[in-house]
Design an enzyme around this catalytic site. Structure first.
Site, PDB file in Angstrom:
ATOM      1  N   ASP A 166      42.990  56.403   8.696  1.00  0.00           N
ATOM      2  CA  ASP A 166      43.498  57.762   8.813  1.00  0.00           C
ATOM      3  C   ASP A 166      44.956  57.885   8.404  1.00  0.00           C
ATOM      4  O   ASP A 166      45.685  56.902   8.326  1.00  0.00           O
ATOM      5  CB  ASP A 166      43.398  58.222  10.268  1.00  0.00           C
ATOM      6  N   ASP A 223      48.420  44.865   8.511  1.00  0.00           N
ATOM      7  CA  ASP A 223      49.611  45.308   7.800  1.00  0.00           C
ATOM      8  C   ASP A 223      50.750  44.369   8.216  1.00  0.00           C
ATOM      9  O   ASP A 223      50.832  43.254   7.719  1.00  0.00           O
ATOM     10  CB  ASP A 223      49.824  46.766   8.200  1.00  0.00           C
ATOM     11  N   PHE A 249      49.956  53.035   1.068  1.00  0.00           N
ATOM     12  CA  PHE A 249      49.303  53.594   2.243  1.00  0.00           C
ATOM     13  C   PHE A 249      47.937  54.136   1.861  1.00  0.00           C
ATOM     14  O   PHE A 249      47.822  54.996   0.990  1.00  0.00           O
ATOM     15  CB  PHE A 249      50.152  54.680   2.899  1.00  0.00           C
ATOM     16  N   VAL A 250      46.906  53.613   2.502  1.00  0.00           N
ATOM     17  CA  VAL A 250      45.542  53.992   2.130  1.00  0.00           C
ATOM     18  C   VAL A 250      44.839  54.733   3.268  1.00  0.00           C
ATOM     19  O   VAL A 250      45.166  54.545   4.443  1.00  0.00           O
ATOM     20  CB  VAL A 250      44.704  52.752   1.725  1.00  0.00           C
ATOM     21  N   LYS A 285      47.007  43.679   3.783  1.00  0.00           N
ATOM     22  CA  LYS A 285      48.183  43.906   2.937  1.00  0.00           C
ATOM     23  C   LYS A 285      49.129  42.732   3.156  1.00  0.00           C
ATOM     24  O   LYS A 285      50.073  42.833   3.953  1.00  0.00           O
ATOM     25  CB  LYS A 285      48.895  45.190   3.384  1.00  0.00           C
ATOM     26  N   ASP A 320      40.276  47.090  10.811  1.00  0.00           N
ATOM     27  CA  ASP A 320      40.289  47.895   9.589  1.00  0.00           C
ATOM     28  C   ASP A 320      41.281  47.339   8.574  1.00  0.00           C
ATOM     29  O   ASP A 320      40.941  47.105   7.426  1.00  0.00           O
ATOM     30  CB  ASP A 320      40.586  49.374   9.909  1.00  0.00           C
ATOM     31  N   ARG A 356      39.501  60.012   7.696  1.00  0.00           N
ATOM     32  CA  ARG A 356      38.650  58.857   8.040  1.00  0.00           C
ATOM     33  C   ARG A 356      37.278  58.942   7.379  1.00  0.00           C
ATOM     34  O   ARG A 356      36.624  57.941   7.154  1.00  0.00           O
ATOM     35  CB  ARG A 356      38.438  58.775   9.557  1.00  0.00           C
ATOM     36  N   LYS A 378      40.558  53.248  16.181  1.00  0.00           N
ATOM     37  CA  LYS A 378      39.346  53.870  15.705  1.00  0.00           C
ATOM     38  C   LYS A 378      39.071  53.451  14.268  1.00  0.00           C
ATOM     39  O   LYS A 378      37.991  53.679  13.748  1.00  0.00           O
ATOM     40  CB  LYS A 378      39.494  55.411  15.735  1.00  0.00           C
ATOM     41  N   GLY A 379      40.089  52.912  13.633  1.00  0.00           N
ATOM     42  CA  GLY A 379      40.035  52.670  12.178  1.00  0.00           C
ATOM     43  C   GLY A 379      38.869  51.835  11.699  1.00  0.00           C
ATOM     44  O   GLY A 379      38.419  51.986  10.569  1.00  0.00           O
TER      45      GLY A 379
END
Ligand code: IMP
Ligand code: MG
Length: 195
Positions: A172, A116, A165-166, A144, A113, A178, A56-57
């Site tokens: 989320d 990582d 961590f953002v 990242k 989104d 969100r 969903k990000g």
């Protein structure tokens, strides 16, 4: 149902108090999305285009990105299993929702989104390539690079960010945050780490 409603602040006045700093503000995001939209307008003029968003990000990024695009295009969505309420990757990826559309012979941009470890993306690329798109490229809002465990080529990055961590702008923690209109660093105390 989330198992962390109290820790995640439903008793709080504002989610903003869980943010230690704003990493990318609204105006900067808006400006960069305009630039990314211009790239797509240039590269996909006169080409069939399908944008695939990974739920969903990336929904907020996707919603703003398509409004900065003037070339005709279609959109579709996929969902993969993510971290749940945690903050580090398991490397295990599961498809929760597949595309409605066939991508065979189509020009596809995968809209993400954040990249990582790269495990999610690497897996998605493998299965999408098997479906023989005419082209498959990747646009991510955030990257990242320090955290990468899998070597992948990312075509367009909105912002490269440090290893923190953002949340916000679609991202989320435990399904919350969100809606924040900026990208902010979550206070480590929220996920139980020392400040
Ligand atoms: P990867 O498989 O390790 O590249 O993880 C990608 C997914 O992990 C993203 O699509 C996000 O859902 C989640 N993720 C990674 N880093 C963050 C972060 O800093 N904040 C929120 N979600 C994150
Ligand atoms: Mg997530």
């Amino acid at each position: 149902m989330s198992t962390l409603p109290h820790r995640l602040g439903f008793d709080k006045v504002s989610l903003h108090q869980d943010i230690s700093k704003v990493l990318v503000d609204e105006i900067t995001i808006r400006k960069r999305i305009r630039e990314l939209g211009d790239i797509i307008n240039r590269e996909y003029a006169h080409k069939d285009l399908l944008l695939v968003s990974v739920l969903k990000g990336s929904i907020i990024f996707m919603a703003d990105l398509i409004r900065s695009i003037t070339v005709p295009h279609e959109i579709d969505f996929m969902a993969t299993s993510s971290y749940g309420s945690g903050v580090s990757s398991s490397g295990v990826v599961r498809i929760l929702k597949d595309l409605n559309t066939s991508i065979e012979g189509r020009n596809v941009i995968l809209v993400e989104d954040i990249i990582d470890s790269g495990h999610t993306l690497s897996y998605l690329l493998r299965i999408l390539q098997e479906r023989r798109p005419a082209s498959l490229r990747i646009m991510t809002l955030l990257d990242k690079p320090e955290r990468r465990e899998v070597n992948i080529h990312v075509d367009w990055v909105g912002f490269s960010i440090p290893n923190e961590f953002v949340v916000g702008y679609g991202l989320d923690y435990g399904e919350v945050y969100r809606n924040l209109p900026f990208i902010g660093v979550l206070k480590p105390s929220i996920y139980g780490a020392p400040e």
